[in-house]
Design an enzyme around this catalytic site. Structure first.
Site, short mmCIF file in Angstrom:
data_model
loop_
_atom_site.label_atom_id
_atom_site.label_comp_id
_atom_site.label_asym_id
_atom_site.label_seq_id
_atom_site.Cartn_x
_atom_site.Cartn_y
_atom_site.Cartn_z
N TYR A 1 0.84 -1.20 0.00
CA TYR A 1 0.00 0.00 0.00
C TYR A 1 0.87 1.24 0.00
CZ TYR A 1 -3.98 -2.93 0.52
OH TYR A 1 -4.94 -3.87 0.26
N LEU A 2 0.45 2.21 -0.80
CA LEU A 2 1.11 3.51 -0.83
C LEU A 2 0.34 4.51 0.02
CD1 LEU A 2 1.94 3.56 -4.64
CD2 LEU A 2 3.48 3.01 -2.75
#
Length: 157
Positions: free
Chosen positions: A30-31
């Site tokens: 996840y960013l």
């Protein structure tokens, strides 16, 4: 834009393994992740990458946008991952005309096996395969973002 309608279940036993039609090795990270939205990158079989943006409640239905990303860019973006990189092997199994994606997690999440069913219509519990266990749709403990962002105790970092 596509609507994602998804149910999640824990998996009981190994009976599904003889029914596997395809297998994909996945690294996912996840960013960004906030309530109601997430930005995820997934690398499949070390060959292709996809950026996914999800919006909406974390129940059965969310808005989802997906885009192909050059593999080299995805690998470079891994340095910006929040939380852990999820490692899992996804197995495709058909039952009753529906595709079940069974994720067998590795690394720190080893031992966790979750089946996902994406379909616009309701599938009655009586139509589910015998190896489907407890439904965990809507349980935040089993969201991939939670699995990526929580520590070994389950607390979100």
């Amino acid at each position: 834009m596509a609507k994602e309608v998804e149910r999640k279940f824990l998996v009981d036993g190994q009976a599904w393994r003889s029914l596997v039609e395809d297998t994909i090795n996945i690294q996912q990270f996840y960013l960004a992740s906030n309530p109601g939205r997430s930005v995820r990158l997934r690398i499949s079989d070390g060959k292709r990458a996809k950026l996914t943006l999800k919006f909406g409640s974390r129940g059965r239905e969310r808005d989802e946008f997906e885009y192909k990303v050059p593999l080299a860019d995805a690998e470079e973006m891994r340095q910006f991952a929040i939380g852990r990189v999820i490692e899992k092997t996804r197995h495709h199994v058909h039952h009753g005309g529906y595709l079940y994606e069974i994720d067998v997690f590795g690394g720190e999440l080893s031992g966790l096996v979750i089946a996902e069913l994406e379909t616009p219509e309701h599938v009655a519990d009586s139509e589910l395969p015998s190896w489907i266990g407890r439904e965990v749709t809507g349980d935040p403990h089993y969201y991939n973002a939670t699995l990526a962002l929580s520590d070994a105790t389950g607390a979100v970092a």
